[in-house]
Design a protein around this motif. Structure first.
Motif, PDB file in Angstrom:
ATOM      1  N   ASP A 335       0.847  -1.189   0.000  1.00 38.27           N
ATOM      2  CA  ASP A 335       0.000   0.000   0.000  1.00 38.27           C
ATOM      3  C   ASP A 335       0.886   1.244   0.000  1.00 38.27           C
ATOM      4  OD1 ASP A 335      -1.865   1.977   0.304  1.00 38.27           O
ATOM      5  OD2 ASP A 335      -2.934   1.008   1.955  1.00 38.27           O
ATOM      6  N   ALA A 336       0.890   1.968  -1.117  1.00 34.45           N
ATOM      7  CA  ALA A 336       1.738   3.156  -1.242  1.00 34.45           C
ATOM      8  C   ALA A 336       1.151   4.365  -0.532  1.00 34.45           C
ATOM      9  CB  ALA A 336       1.966   3.479  -2.722  1.00 34.45           C
ATOM     10  N   THR A 337      -0.100   4.264  -0.098  1.00 40.12           N
ATOM     11  CA  THR A 337      -0.727   5.402   0.580  1.00 40.12           C
ATOM     12  C   THR A 337      -0.441   5.411   2.073  1.00 40.12           C
ATOM     13  OG1 THR A 337      -2.805   4.187   0.944  1.00 40.12           O
ATOM     14  CG2 THR A 337      -2.559   5.368  -1.152  1.00 40.12           C
ATOM     15  N   GLN A 338       0.162   4.353   2.598  1.00 37.95           N
ATOM     16  CA  GLN A 338       0.479   4.278   4.017  1.00 37.95           C
ATOM     17  C   GLN A 338       1.980   4.429   4.224  1.00 37.95           C
ATOM     18  OE1 GLN A 338      -1.386   1.148   6.333  1.00 37.95           O
ATOM     19  NE2 GLN A 338      -2.842   0.709   4.681  1.00 37.95           N
ATOM     20  N   ASP A 339       2.339   4.797   5.432  1.00 38.32           N
ATOM     21  CA  ASP A 339       3.746   4.959   5.773  1.00 38.32           C
ATOM     22  C   ASP A 339       4.473   3.625   5.656  1.00 38.32           C
ATOM     23  OD1 ASP A 339       3.296   7.613   6.257  1.00 38.32           O
ATOM     24  OD2 ASP A 339       3.014   7.357   8.421  1.00 38.32           O
ATOM     25  N   ASP A 340       5.665   3.661   5.076  1.00 39.56           N
ATOM     26  CA  ASP A 340       6.560   2.516   4.971  1.00 39.56           C
ATOM     27  C   ASP A 340       6.034   1.424   4.040  1.00 39.56           C
ATOM     28  OD1 ASP A 340       9.077   1.589   5.595  1.00 39.56           O
ATOM     29  OD2 ASP A 340       8.333   0.253   7.163  1.00 39.56           O
ATOM     30  N   ASN A 341       4.999   1.725   3.243  1.00 42.58           N
ATOM     31  CA  ASN A 341       4.511   0.804   2.209  1.00 42.58           C
ATOM     32  C   ASN A 341       4.296  -0.620   2.739  1.00 42.58           C
ATOM     33  OD1 ASN A 341       4.830   2.947   0.365  1.00 42.58           O
ATOM     34  ND2 ASN A 341       6.952   2.369  -0.017  1.00 42.58           N
ATOM     35  N   PRO A 342       3.384  -0.820   3.686  1.00 43.90           N
ATOM     36  CA  PRO A 342       3.189  -2.174   4.231  1.00 43.90           C
ATOM     37  C   PRO A 342       2.576  -3.108   3.198  1.00 43.90           C
ATOM     38  CG  PRO A 342       1.458  -0.713   5.002  1.00 43.90           C
ATOM     39  CD  PRO A 342       2.446   0.157   4.264  1.00 43.90           C
ATOM     40  N   LEU A 343       2.903  -4.384   3.318  1.00 42.52           N
ATOM     41  CA  LEU A 343       2.353  -5.398   2.424  1.00 42.52           C
ATOM     42  C   LEU A 343       0.902  -5.677   2.798  1.00 42.52           C
ATOM     43  CD1 LEU A 343       5.342  -7.924   2.272  1.00 42.52           C
ATOM     44  CD2 LEU A 343       4.681  -6.245   0.559  1.00 42.52           C
ATOM     45  N   TYR A 345      -0.947  -7.862   0.546  1.00 46.26           N
ATOM     46  CA  TYR A 345      -1.278  -9.146  -0.088  1.00 46.26           C
ATOM     47  C   TYR A 345       0.004  -9.886  -0.425  1.00 46.26           C
ATOM     48  CZ  TYR A 345      -2.349 -12.544  -3.711  1.00 46.26           C
ATOM     49  OH  TYR A 345      -2.425 -13.698  -4.442  1.00 46.26           O
ATOM     50  N   VAL A 346       0.024 -11.184  -0.188  1.00 48.88           N
ATOM     51  CA  VAL A 346       1.107 -12.065  -0.638  1.00 48.88           C
ATOM     52  C   VAL A 346       0.473 -13.353  -1.131  1.00 48.88           C
ATOM     53  CG1 VAL A 346       2.886 -11.125   0.893  1.00 48.88           C
ATOM     54  CG2 VAL A 346       1.442 -12.991   1.692  1.00 48.88           C
ATOM     55  N   ASN A 347       1.038 -13.923  -2.167  1.00 50.75           N
ATOM     56  CA  ASN A 347       0.484 -15.175  -2.679  1.00 50.75           C
ATOM     57  C   ASN A 347       1.186 -16.366  -2.040  1.00 50.75           C
ATOM     58  OD1 ASN A 347       2.959 -15.109  -3.983  1.00 50.75           O
ATOM     59  ND2 ASN A 347       2.155 -15.987  -5.884  1.00 50.75           N
ATOM     60  N   ASP A 348       0.712 -17.556  -2.390  1.00 52.53           N
ATOM     61  CA  ASP A 348       1.286 -18.770  -1.809  1.00 52.53           C
ATOM     62  C   ASP A 348       2.750 -18.923  -2.204  1.00 52.53           C
ATOM     63  OD1 ASP A 348      -1.204 -19.256  -0.782  1.00 52.53           O
ATOM     64  OD2 ASP A 348      -1.800 -20.658  -2.357  1.00 52.53           O
ATOM     65  N   GLY A 349       3.079 -18.520  -3.443  1.00 54.53           N
ATOM     66  CA  GLY A 349       4.461 -18.654  -3.901  1.00 54.53           C
ATOM     67  C   GLY A 349       5.434 -17.859  -3.044  1.00 54.53           C
ATOM     68  N   PHE A 350       5.024 -16.664  -2.591  1.00 54.73           N
ATOM     69  CA  PHE A 350       5.892 -15.857  -1.745  1.00 54.73           C
ATOM     70  C   PHE A 350       6.086 -16.523  -0.392  1.00 54.73           C
ATOM     71  CE2 PHE A 350       6.781 -12.449   1.281  1.00 54.73           C
ATOM     72  CZ  PHE A 350       7.799 -11.762   0.638  1.00 54.73           C
ATOM     73  N   GLN A 351       5.015 -17.109   0.138  1.00 54.54           N
ATOM     74  CA  GLN A 351       5.126 -17.794   1.428  1.00 54.54           C
ATOM     75  C   GLN A 351       6.048 -19.006   1.325  1.00 54.54           C
ATOM     76  OE1 GLN A 351       1.198 -18.108   3.514  1.00 54.54           O
ATOM     77  NE2 GLN A 351       0.419 -17.028   1.715  1.00 54.54           N
ATOM     78  N   GLU A 352       5.923 -19.764   0.229  1.00 47.98           N
ATOM     79  CA  GLU A 352       6.802 -20.912   0.039  1.00 47.98           C
ATOM     80  C   GLU A 352       8.251 -20.470  -0.163  1.00 47.98           C
ATOM     81  OE1 GLU A 352       5.252 -23.078  -3.217  1.00 47.98           O
ATOM     82  OE2 GLU A 352       3.353 -23.594  -2.231  1.00 47.98           O
ATOM     83  N   LEU A 353       8.438 -19.361  -0.854  1.00 50.02           N
ATOM     84  CA  LEU A 353       9.788 -18.874  -1.125  1.00 50.02           C
ATOM     85  C   LEU A 353      10.491 -18.439   0.149  1.00 50.02           C
ATOM     86  CD1 LEU A 353      12.011 -17.895  -3.100  1.00 50.02           C
ATOM     87  CD2 LEU A 353      10.741 -15.748  -3.292  1.00 50.02           C
ATOM     88  N   THR A 354       9.778 -17.744   1.041  1.00 53.10           N
ATOM     89  CA  THR A 354      10.407 -17.143   2.210  1.00 53.10           C
ATOM     90  C   THR A 354      10.276 -17.978   3.475  1.00 53.10           C
ATOM     91  OG1 THR A 354       8.393 -15.917   2.785  1.00 53.10           O
ATOM     92  CG2 THR A 354       9.938 -14.872   1.244  1.00 53.10           C
ATOM     93  N   LEU A 362       1.924  -9.835   6.421  1.00 51.30           N
ATOM     94  CA  LEU A 362       1.070  -8.676   6.151  1.00 51.30           C
ATOM     95  C   LEU A 362       1.310  -7.580   7.167  1.00 51.30           C
ATOM     96  CD1 LEU A 362      -2.308 -10.356   5.102  1.00 51.30           C
ATOM     97  CD2 LEU A 362      -0.401  -9.579   3.671  1.00 51.30           C
ATOM     98  N   GLY A 363       1.359  -6.357   6.662  1.00 50.23           N
ATOM     99  CA  GLY A 363       1.583  -5.197   7.520  1.00 50.23           C
ATOM    100  C   GLY A 363       3.048  -4.812   7.655  1.00 50.23           C
ATOM    101  N   ARG A 364       3.965  -5.639   7.127  1.00 47.19           N
ATOM    102  CA  ARG A 364       5.391  -5.358   7.226  1.00 47.19           C
ATOM    103  C   ARG A 364       5.932  -4.879   5.881  1.00 47.19           C
ATOM    104  NH1 ARG A 364       8.167 -10.569   9.884  1.00 47.19           N
ATOM    105  NH2 ARG A 364       9.896  -9.084  10.124  1.00 47.19           N
ATOM    106  N   ASN A 365       7.028  -4.148   5.949  1.00 51.06           N
ATOM    107  CA  ASN A 365       7.729  -3.788   4.720  1.00 51.06           C
ATOM    108  C   ASN A 365       8.579  -4.967   4.274  1.00 51.06           C
ATOM    109  OD1 ASN A 365      10.207  -2.626   3.167  1.00 51.06           O
ATOM    110  ND2 ASN A 365       8.709  -0.977   3.136  1.00 51.06           N
ATOM    111  N   CYS A 366       8.753  -5.102   2.969  1.00 46.99           N
ATOM    112  CA  CYS A 366       9.433  -6.272   2.418  1.00 46.99           C
ATOM    113  C   CYS A 366      10.908  -6.342   2.783  1.00 46.99           C
ATOM    114  CB  CYS A 366       9.279  -6.287   0.892  1.00 46.99           C
ATOM    115  SG  CYS A 366       9.352  -7.934   0.172  1.00 46.99           S
ATOM    116  N   ARG A 367      11.441  -5.299   3.407  1.00 46.95           N
ATOM    117  CA  ARG A 367      12.860  -5.311   3.738  1.00 46.95           C
ATOM    118  C   ARG A 367      13.189  -6.317   4.839  1.00 46.95           C
ATOM    119  NH1 ARG A 367      11.285  -0.529   6.423  1.00 46.95           N
ATOM    120  NH2 ARG A 367      11.692   0.681   4.542  1.00 46.95           N
TER     121      ARG A 367
END
Length: 782
Positions: A335-343, A345-354, A362-367
């Motif tokens: 979300d670019a409208t919120q501070d620090d661009n929190p996530l 949505y993530v798909n299943d592939g991202f969860q499997e990858l990380t 959700l709610g965290r920055n990707c860093r």
């Protein structure tokens, strides 16, 4: 009589509208005609002045004309009365009824115009009649005079025309409003994107708008008066039942179905159905609410909306969502409208990858995926792109939840709203660890090839050069730019026959490897010798696509070999022959000389000649030993080898005490040249021993696995004076210098044999005296 006329004129206002029209339109016609005729013939009362007759005649004639024409027009085009009116409080079915009722009045605009004419004629006539009446009264003229009756009649006609004109004008205004509403409703019905259809009690189509034609493909003329044609056969019974419910007063809202087009295809629709009744002029407005049952409907109105595109869009959205969820790469939305661009949505592939769950992400920055070894450059590049709202792709090292590293190929793209502001960032993460490792390995191979000391070139199947390494440039004198695109013929020296090259091409095009020694020519014309290997490169289907050639320049090596060959010939023939002459002469001198000192000197000459002869013999052995290639699959049983050498050593060194200890089985990767190295070691131990008797012990260890592999050690221990440290260092290092060198070549022979089999030689002191030479040879694999 005048009272009667006044009373009759007054009563015109109270008459019914129908009688008002008869009298109001008839009287102007009759009186207008009389006035015109009377004025023209001057048949008014003779007693009046000529001036009065002229005035009355002119006024009567001028005003009577319109009255006469208006009455004739009204008589020819009778006016009809509007029977229904539009009420905004009526339910839609009444509006539909009034907008489509076939028994409405014709246009009343002519009546409005005639009413205005009557009004314009009535007022002046009545006014003049009143003035004339006052004039007569003031002069004592009787009201019963014929011309005054005519004037009073004209006044009464004017009043009647006025009343009727006002009435008809009001009705005409009402009808004009009705026409405007009807026109708007008709336009709305024909232009609305929803199909509007009316059905009678038999289910036959009564009305079919343009939207219905567009949705179902039937033209209006094809369906009017026919049964509703769009219901599929399997749904006809259910629709008939629903239609009966509507006719009984039930309103159906938002039903979904698939109906049939003219071409037979199906279309997804939502429809509404409502009862529709005929309403007459004196009916009360309907007050039924949707879904409320009534007393029965003569018609049904069906509104149909084509939702196929909505359904397709919904299916596309569902498919897209499913595709994103099941994508083999990680997909995120921030979300670019919120501070620090929190996530968000993530798909299943991202969860499997990380390795993180959705709730942990959700709610965290990707860093949060970054770590100790994450490079700062790609992170800064991403931050700059995000700050400026631009897309970006980077490769960086990230960390999974369990702490393991992976290479992440990240692509981030901004999503903008209709005003151009960035509202979301969509990210794609792909695990490229294997690809990154392959790239690094490929780069390593490329650097290795580029920096290799051998010439490497790659050509297509026609011999056109596509790649050369740095050694090619240094050896041939051609730069990479000059060589690429040229044929390998640029290196041709002319020293080989056409048959030589034909055999080369026949070999490599058949898929075999070509090996040969040939002479090439440098860019500057100088010749050089190479050992060349050419191998075909095939694709996954086994088709040859390229050739790779590897060359080793052997010009210097061939020169060294030639020198060594010449020196060997000199040693073996010239020096050997000379030393035999020297030794023979020394023996002759020793026999003929009587002086003891001279005899000793002759003996020294003979011994030195023998040593030189032995040296030439060693050189011959070394040449013979290494004049053949080592076979990769050669094996040797050390137990059998030492057992066979026992008798040989006892016969050759009878004065020495030899002890041989071997395991039951010890196979090594060597051939019969290993025996030569063992003989040399035993010979050195016995020959250089200062003890009587010389003691030599041969021991072979069973195969032993170490960190560097599985080995068999052959130990030759003696009780002699030991090997000088300088010679130990030279042999173990495998290199001589002008300051550190060996006094002979015996230890070198042992070293070369061991190394040729992939082994090594070590030397250490024996206890209490002497040396131990260890020959370590790789054990043979089973």
């Amino acid at each position: 009589m005048s009272d009667t006329l006044l009373s009759s004129a007054h009563s015109l206002i109270e008459l019914t509208p129908r009688l008002q029209r008869v009298l109001g339109y008839g009287i102007p016609v009759v009186l207008g005609g009389i006035i015109s005729i009377a004025s023209a013939l001057h048949i008014l009362t003779p007693g009046e002045s000529f001036f009065t007759q002229v005035i009355v005649g002119l006024v009567g004639g001028v005003l009577a004309g319109p009255l006469l024409l208006g009455g004739l027009w009204l008589a020819r085009s009778p006016t009809h009365v509007v029977q229904t009116e539009i009420n905004r409080e009526d339910p839609p079915d009444r509006w539909w009824h009034k907008a489509t009722s076939p028994n409405q009045a014709t246009s009343l605009r002519p009546a409005a115009r005639i009413g205005a004419w009557c009004l314009a004629g009535a007022l002046p006539v009545g006014f003049i009649a009143s003035l004339a009446a006052l004039y007569q009264l003031a002069h004592g003229v009787a009201l019963a005079d014929p011309w005054l009756l005519v004037m009073w009649g004209g006044g009464a006609g004017g009043v009647g025309g006025f009343v009727t004109g006002v009435y008809d004008s009001r009705r005409a205004h009402e009808h004009t409003q009705y026409e405007q509403v009807t026109e708007r409703l008709t336009t709305l019905v024909e232009t609305v994107p929803i199909a509007l259809i009316t059905l009678d009690q038999e289910g036959e189509v009564e009305a079919w708008n343009q939207a219905a034609e567009s949705i179902f493909g039937y033209e209006q003329r094809e369906v009017l008066g026919d049964t509703f044609p769009v219901i599929p056969d399997e749904e006809q019974a259910a629709f008939d039942e629903l239609l009966q419910q509507v006719e009984s007063g039930r309103t159906v809202t938002r039903e979904e179905a698939e109906w049939q087009r003219y071409d037979g295809s199906r279309v997804a629709v939502q429809f509404w159905a409502s009862p529709l009744q005929d309403h007459h002029e004196h009916d009360e407005p309907a007050t039924r609410t949707p879904g409320e049952r009534g007393d029965g409907a003569e018609h049904a109105i069906v509104a149909v909306e084509d939702v196929s595109s909505q359904q397709e869009r919904q299916e596309e959205l569902e498919l897209l969502h499913r595709a994103i969820d099941e994508a083999p790469v990680g997909v995120t939305i921030a979300d670019a409208t919120q501070d620090d661009n929190p996530l968000t949505y993530v798909n299943d592939g991202f969860q499997e990858l990380t390795g993180y769950t959705e709730d942990e992400i959700l709610g965290r920055n990707c860093r949060f995926l970054q770590g100790e070894k994450t490079a700062a450059e790609p992170v800064a590049e991403m931050r700059e792109a995000i700050d400026t709202g631009k897309p970006v792709s980077v490769k960086l090292r990230n960390y999974r939840k369990d702490g393991t590293e992976f290479w992440n190929y990240v692509t981030i793209a901004p999503v903008r709203d209709e005003t151009g502001d960035v509202i979301r960032f969509i990210g794609f993460q792909q695990d490229i660890t294997e690809r990154k490792e392959n790239e690094q390995e490929l780069q390593l191979y490329q650097r290795a090839v580029d920096e290799a000391g051998h010439v490497v070139m790659i050509t297509d199947t026609e011999g056109t050069i596509e790649y050369v390494n740095q050694a090619f440039e240094e050896t041939t004198g051609y730069s990479k730019e000059e060589a690429v695109g040229q044929n390998t013929r640029i290196l041709k020296s002319g020293k080989h026959s056409d048959t030589f090259y034909e055999e080369l091409w026949e070999t490599i095009t058949a898929g075999d490897v070509w090996e040969a020694t040939l002479v090439n020519q440098r860019k500057d014309g100088r010749l050089y010798q190479v050992e060349q290997t050419i191998a075909p490169i095939t694709d996954t289907d086994g088709e040859i696509t390229h050739f790779v050639g590897i060359e080793s320049e052997i010009t210097e090596r061939r020169l060294r070999e030639q020198r060594l060959s010449v020196l060997n010939r000199v040693l073996r023939h010239n020096i050997r022959n000379a030393m035999n002459v020297v030794r023979g002469n020394a023996e002759t001198l020793a026999e003929t000389l009587g002086d003891k000192d001279q005899q000793e000197q002759a003996a020294a000459i003979r011994n030195r000649a023998n040593e030189l002869l032995e040296l030439t013999e060693h050189a011959r052995k070394i040449r013979d030993l290494f004049n053949r290639e080592t076979e990769d699959d050669a094996t040797c049983d050390v137990n059998a080898l030492l057992t066979g050498l026992r008798d040989e050593f006892h016969d050759e060194y009878p004065e020495a005490e030899l002890t041989i200890t071997t395991p039951e089985s010890a196979l090594v990767q060597a051939d019969d040249r290993l025996a030569t190295a063992i003989r040399e070691a035993v010979d050195n131990a016995v020959t250089h021993s200062d003890q009587t008797p010389p003691e030599v012990t041969l021991t072979a260890t069973p195969p032993e696995r170490t960190e560097t592999g599985e080995w068999v050690d052959i130990l030759i221990a003696d009780n002699g004076p030991g090997i000088p440290d300088q010679e130990q260092t030279v042999v173990e290092m495998g290199e001589e210098t002008p300051l550190t060198h060996s006094s002979g070549i015996g230890l070198w022979l042992i070293h070369w044999v061991a190394v040729s089999f992939g082994g090594e030689v070590t030397i250490r002191e024996n206890s209490p005296r002497g040396s131990i030479v260890t020959i370590r040879i790789p054990a043979a694999t089973s």
